[in-house]
Design a protein around this motif. Structure first.
Motif, PDB file in Angstrom:
ATOM      1  N   VAL A  98      -2.353 -22.713  -1.366  1.00  0.00           N
ATOM      2  CA  VAL A  98      -1.374 -21.574  -1.860  1.00  0.00           C
ATOM      3  C   VAL A  98      -0.135 -22.555  -2.238  1.00  0.00           C
ATOM      4  N   MET A  99       0.249 -22.387  -3.367  1.00  0.00           N
ATOM      5  CA  MET A  99       1.439 -22.741  -4.045  1.00  0.00           C
ATOM      6  C   MET A  99       2.637 -21.822  -3.993  1.00  0.00           C
ATOM      7  N   ALA A 100       3.217 -21.678  -2.705  1.00  0.00           N
ATOM      8  CA  ALA A 100       4.271 -20.766  -2.563  1.00  0.00           C
ATOM      9  C   ALA A 100       5.914 -21.207  -2.867  1.00  0.00           C
ATOM     10  N   ALA A 101       5.953 -22.701  -2.966  1.00  0.00           N
ATOM     11  CA  ALA A 101       7.217 -23.204  -3.106  1.00  0.00           C
ATOM     12  C   ALA A 101       7.579 -22.763  -4.640  1.00  0.00           C
ATOM     13  N   ALA A 102       9.021 -22.820  -4.463  1.00  0.00           N
ATOM     14  CA  ALA A 102       9.714 -22.721  -5.943  1.00  0.00           C
ATOM     15  C   ALA A 102      10.105 -24.186  -6.353  1.00  0.00           C
ATOM     16  N   VAL A 103       9.195 -24.782  -7.133  1.00  0.00           N
ATOM     17  CA  VAL A 103       9.117 -26.025  -7.838  1.00  0.00           C
ATOM     18  C   VAL A 103      10.061 -26.237  -9.012  1.00  0.00           C
ATOM     19  N   ALA A 104      10.945 -27.178  -9.137  1.00  0.00           N
ATOM     20  CA  ALA A 104      11.784 -27.338  -9.997  1.00  0.00           C
ATOM     21  C   ALA A 104      11.128 -27.469 -11.208  1.00  0.00           C
ATOM     22  N   ASP A 105      11.480 -26.859 -12.432  1.00  0.00           N
ATOM     23  CA  ASP A 105      10.925 -27.129 -13.970  1.00  0.00           C
ATOM     24  C   ASP A 105      11.363 -28.303 -14.276  1.00  0.00           C
ATOM     25  N   TYR A 106      12.780 -28.711 -13.975  1.00  0.00           N
ATOM     26  CA  TYR A 106      13.329 -29.879 -14.812  1.00  0.00           C
ATOM     27  C   TYR A 106      13.874 -30.654 -13.644  1.00  0.00           C
ATOM     28  N   ASN A 132       9.526 -31.308 -15.264  1.00  0.00           N
ATOM     29  CA  ASN A 132       8.634 -31.870 -14.267  1.00  0.00           C
ATOM     30  C   ASN A 132       7.272 -31.521 -14.556  1.00  0.00           C
ATOM     31  N   ARG A 133       6.204 -32.376 -14.075  1.00  0.00           N
ATOM     32  CA  ARG A 133       4.796 -32.054 -14.341  1.00  0.00           C
ATOM     33  C   ARG A 133       4.477 -30.766 -13.556  1.00  0.00           C
ATOM     34  N   ASP A 134       3.421 -30.090 -13.946  1.00  0.00           N
ATOM     35  CA  ASP A 134       3.059 -28.611 -13.229  1.00  0.00           C
ATOM     36  C   ASP A 134       2.228 -29.038 -12.044  1.00  0.00           C
ATOM     37  N   VAL A 135       2.610 -28.874 -10.982  1.00  0.00           N
ATOM     38  CA  VAL A 135       1.795 -29.356  -9.820  1.00  0.00           C
ATOM     39  C   VAL A 135       0.328 -28.436  -9.561  1.00  0.00           C
ATOM     40  N   VAL A 136       0.547 -27.139  -9.819  1.00  0.00           N
ATOM     41  CA  VAL A 136      -0.585 -26.486  -9.713  1.00  0.00           C
ATOM     42  C   VAL A 136      -1.730 -26.488 -10.782  1.00  0.00           C
ATOM     43  N   ALA A 137      -1.065 -26.793 -12.066  1.00  0.00           N
ATOM     44  CA  ALA A 137      -2.021 -27.278 -13.037  1.00  0.00           C
ATOM     45  C   ALA A 137      -2.825 -28.445 -12.814  1.00  0.00           C
ATOM     46  N   VAL A 150      -4.028 -20.478  -5.331  1.00  0.00           N
ATOM     47  CA  VAL A 150      -3.212 -19.520  -5.304  1.00  0.00           C
ATOM     48  C   VAL A 150      -2.093 -19.862  -5.788  1.00  0.00           C
ATOM     49  N   ALA A 151      -1.066 -19.040  -6.668  1.00  0.00           N
ATOM     50  CA  ALA A 151      -0.095 -19.456  -7.219  1.00  0.00           C
ATOM     51  C   ALA A 151       0.801 -18.375  -6.851  1.00  0.00           C
ATOM     52  N   PHE A 152       2.188 -18.354  -6.959  1.00  0.00           N
ATOM     53  CA  PHE A 152       2.943 -17.353  -6.748  1.00  0.00           C
ATOM     54  C   PHE A 152       4.005 -17.316  -7.906  1.00  0.00           C
ATOM     55  N   ALA A 153       4.501 -16.013  -8.338  1.00  0.00           N
ATOM     56  CA  ALA A 153       5.540 -15.868  -9.615  1.00  0.00           C
ATOM     57  C   ALA A 153       6.606 -14.954  -8.956  1.00  0.00           C
ATOM     58  N   ALA A 169      -0.394 -12.833 -17.484  1.00  0.00           N
ATOM     59  CA  ALA A 169      -0.335 -14.186 -18.540  1.00  0.00           C
ATOM     60  C   ALA A 169       0.125 -15.296 -17.551  1.00  0.00           C
ATOM     61  N   LYS A 170       0.502 -15.395 -16.534  1.00  0.00           N
ATOM     62  CA  LYS A 170       0.903 -16.550 -15.923  1.00  0.00           C
ATOM     63  C   LYS A 170      -0.548 -16.886 -14.971  1.00  0.00           C
ATOM     64  N   ALA A 171      -1.266 -15.892 -14.571  1.00  0.00           N
ATOM     65  CA  ALA A 171      -2.544 -16.203 -13.992  1.00  0.00           C
ATOM     66  C   ALA A 171      -3.459 -16.646 -14.914  1.00  0.00           C
ATOM     67  N   ARG A 173      -2.686 -18.270 -17.647  1.00  0.00           N
ATOM     68  CA  ARG A 173      -1.954 -19.867 -18.240  1.00  0.00           C
ATOM     69  C   ARG A 173      -2.392 -20.869 -17.038  1.00  0.00           C
ATOM     70  N   LYS A 174      -2.323 -20.454 -15.711  1.00  0.00           N
ATOM     71  CA  LYS A 174      -2.596 -21.592 -14.800  1.00  0.00           C
ATOM     72  C   LYS A 174      -3.834 -21.945 -14.503  1.00  0.00           C
ATOM     73  N   GLY A 175      -4.509 -20.906 -14.620  1.00  0.00           N
ATOM     74  CA  GLY A 175      -6.056 -20.867 -14.256  1.00  0.00           C
ATOM     75  C   GLY A 175      -6.329 -20.734 -12.862  1.00  0.00           C
TER      76      GLY A 175
HETATM   77  N1  CTP Z   1       4.607 -24.662 -10.091  1.00  0.00           N
HETATM   78  C1  CTP Z   1       4.078 -26.024  -9.867  1.00  0.00           C
HETATM   79  N2  CTP Z   1       4.693 -26.877 -10.497  1.00  0.00           N
HETATM   80  C2  CTP Z   1       5.864 -26.817 -11.336  1.00  0.00           C
HETATM   81  C3  CTP Z   1       6.254 -25.321 -11.360  1.00  0.00           C
HETATM   82  C4  CTP Z   1       5.816 -24.546 -10.637  1.00  0.00           C
HETATM   83  O1  CTP Z   1       3.240 -26.079  -9.251  1.00  0.00           O
HETATM   84  N3  CTP Z   1       6.561 -27.882 -11.847  1.00  0.00           N
HETATM   85  C5  CTP Z   1       3.974 -23.473  -9.366  1.00  0.00           C
HETATM   86  C6  CTP Z   1       4.488 -22.800  -8.446  1.00  0.00           C
HETATM   87  O2  CTP Z   1       4.704 -23.279  -7.023  1.00  0.00           O
HETATM   88  C7  CTP Z   1       3.947 -21.337  -8.411  1.00  0.00           C
HETATM   89  C8  CTP Z   1       3.618 -21.368  -9.861  1.00  0.00           C
HETATM   90  O3  CTP Z   1       3.447 -22.718 -10.290  1.00  0.00           O
HETATM   91  O4  CTP Z   1       3.072 -21.471  -7.689  1.00  0.00           O
HETATM   92  C9  CTP Z   1       4.235 -20.455 -10.753  1.00  0.00           C
HETATM   93  O5  CTP Z   1       5.526 -21.001 -11.018  1.00  0.00           O
HETATM   94  P1  CTP Z   1       6.478 -20.477 -11.934  1.00  0.00           P
HETATM   95  O6  CTP Z   1       7.846 -20.959 -11.750  1.00  0.00           O
HETATM   96  O7  CTP Z   1       6.635 -18.892 -11.631  1.00  0.00           O
HETATM   97  O8  CTP Z   1       5.691 -20.778 -13.492  1.00  0.00           O
HETATM   98  P2  CTP Z   1       6.125 -21.687 -14.603  1.00  0.00           P
HETATM   99  O9  CTP Z   1       4.944 -22.160 -15.124  1.00  0.00           O
HETATM  100  O10 CTP Z   1       7.269 -22.896 -14.212  1.00  0.00           O
HETATM  101  O11 CTP Z   1       6.942 -20.771 -15.536  1.00  0.00           O
HETATM  102  P3  CTP Z   1       8.408 -20.314 -15.755  1.00  0.00           P
HETATM  103  O12 CTP Z   1       9.312 -20.765 -14.588  1.00  0.00           O
HETATM  104  O13 CTP Z   1       8.892 -20.382 -17.238  1.00  0.00           O
HETATM  105  O14 CTP Z   1       8.256 -18.692 -15.573  1.00  0.00           O
END
Ligand code: CTP
Ligand code: CA
Length: 234
Positions: A98-106, A132-137, A150-153, A169-171, A173-175
């Motif tokens: 479960v990816m409940a963390a708020a992960v920095a996009d940049y 940053n790389r997308d961890v959940v992807a 499981v992802a959070f948004a 859309a996010k579910a 996109r993330k798979g």
């Molecule tokens: N997440 C991740 N790695 C990142 C950013 C986000 O694994 N670099 C994960 C979060 O932990 C969450 C999910 O992806 O479970 C959705 O995060 P969210 O920020 O909502 O999605 P983004 O794809 O980053 O899109 P945006 O911020 O543009 O809405």
């Protein structure tokens, strides 16, 4: 205080949860952060432990008053990159992630070794950020048979319809197998004990909606996880 007897339906399962908010350093004394307290992720970890799971929590800067259950193994991380490295290392043996963390996009493109000084940038300062790389992807790409991801948004939205549309859309996109979406804003979603989740499945179907304390929504999400896992086995 009501004592609720929980089913031990996660007995034998390994659950890995990320919680909190990552920090991206600017210089030795400053960072870019977010308002995530870690409360929902810590509630999820406790709920999973209550239901018999072995739980690891990858924790990024939990608020001081948010304390993980002693049964939960805690791995402390700071940046998005560290969180990703920890999740990649721990997740291969997990049954539920479960990816409940708020992960920095940049992250800051060039972290300064010295304190950034005002006299070097009079009148204003531009920070260059890199994605940053997308961890959940990455976890989804490496998903093994029987693993539930499981992802959070947390979304700023005008209404429930927009929240659902964005969640779907996010579910996709993330798979991920499930995505739990909640509405946030200046005055909602953070630093609170209550939460409201809309939980959608991989195909965008609404699996559950839940509101109440973050403990209540944690159990509702675990119910959805177990229902998804059960459905897949038959
Ligand atoms: N997440 C991740 N790695 C990142 C950013 C986000 O694994 N670099 C994960 C979060 O932990 C969450 C999910 O992806 O479970 C959705 O995060 P969210 O920020 O909502 O999605 P983004 O794809 O980053 O899109 P945006 O911020 O543009 O809405
Ligand atoms: Ca994001």
């Amino acid at each position: 205080l009501a004592l609720v007897e929980r089913p031990r339906d996660l007995e034998g399962l390994s659950v890995v949860i990320s919680a909190g908010g990552t920090r991206e350093p600017i210089d030795p004394v400053r960072f870019l952060g977010n308002r995530s307290s870690g409360r929902q992720g810590v509630a999820l970890a406790r709920a999973a432990a209550d239901r018999g799971a072995r739980v690891t929590l990858v924790a990024a800067h939990l608020d001081a008053d948010v304390r993980p259950d002693p049964r939960v193994e805690v791995v402390a991380v700071s940046t998005a990159d560290e969180l990703g490295t920890a999740m990649d290392a721990i997740s291969p043996t997990a049954d539920v992630i479960v990816m409940a963390a708020a992960v920095a996009d940049y992250a800051v493109a060039a972290v300064s070794e010295q304190k950034v000084r005002k006299q070097d940038s009079p009148g204003g300062l531009t920070l260059e950020l890199r994605e940053n790389r997308d961890v959940v992807a990455g976890l989804v790409a490496a998903r093994r048979e029987g693993q539930t991801i499981v992802a959070f948004a947390a979304e700023t939205v005008a209404d429930d319809a927009e929240l659902l549309e964005r969640a779907r859309a996010k579910a996709a996109r993330k798979g991920v197998d499930l995505l739990a979406a909640n509405a946030v804003g200046w005055t909602r979603g953070f630093e609170t004990t209550d939460n409201a989740l809309t939980i959608v499945g991989a195909g965008g179907e609404v699996v559950a909606t839940a509101s109440g304390t973050k403990d209540d929504t944690a159990h509702a999400l675990l119910d959805a996880v177990m229902a998804t896992r059960g459905a897949r086995r038959h």
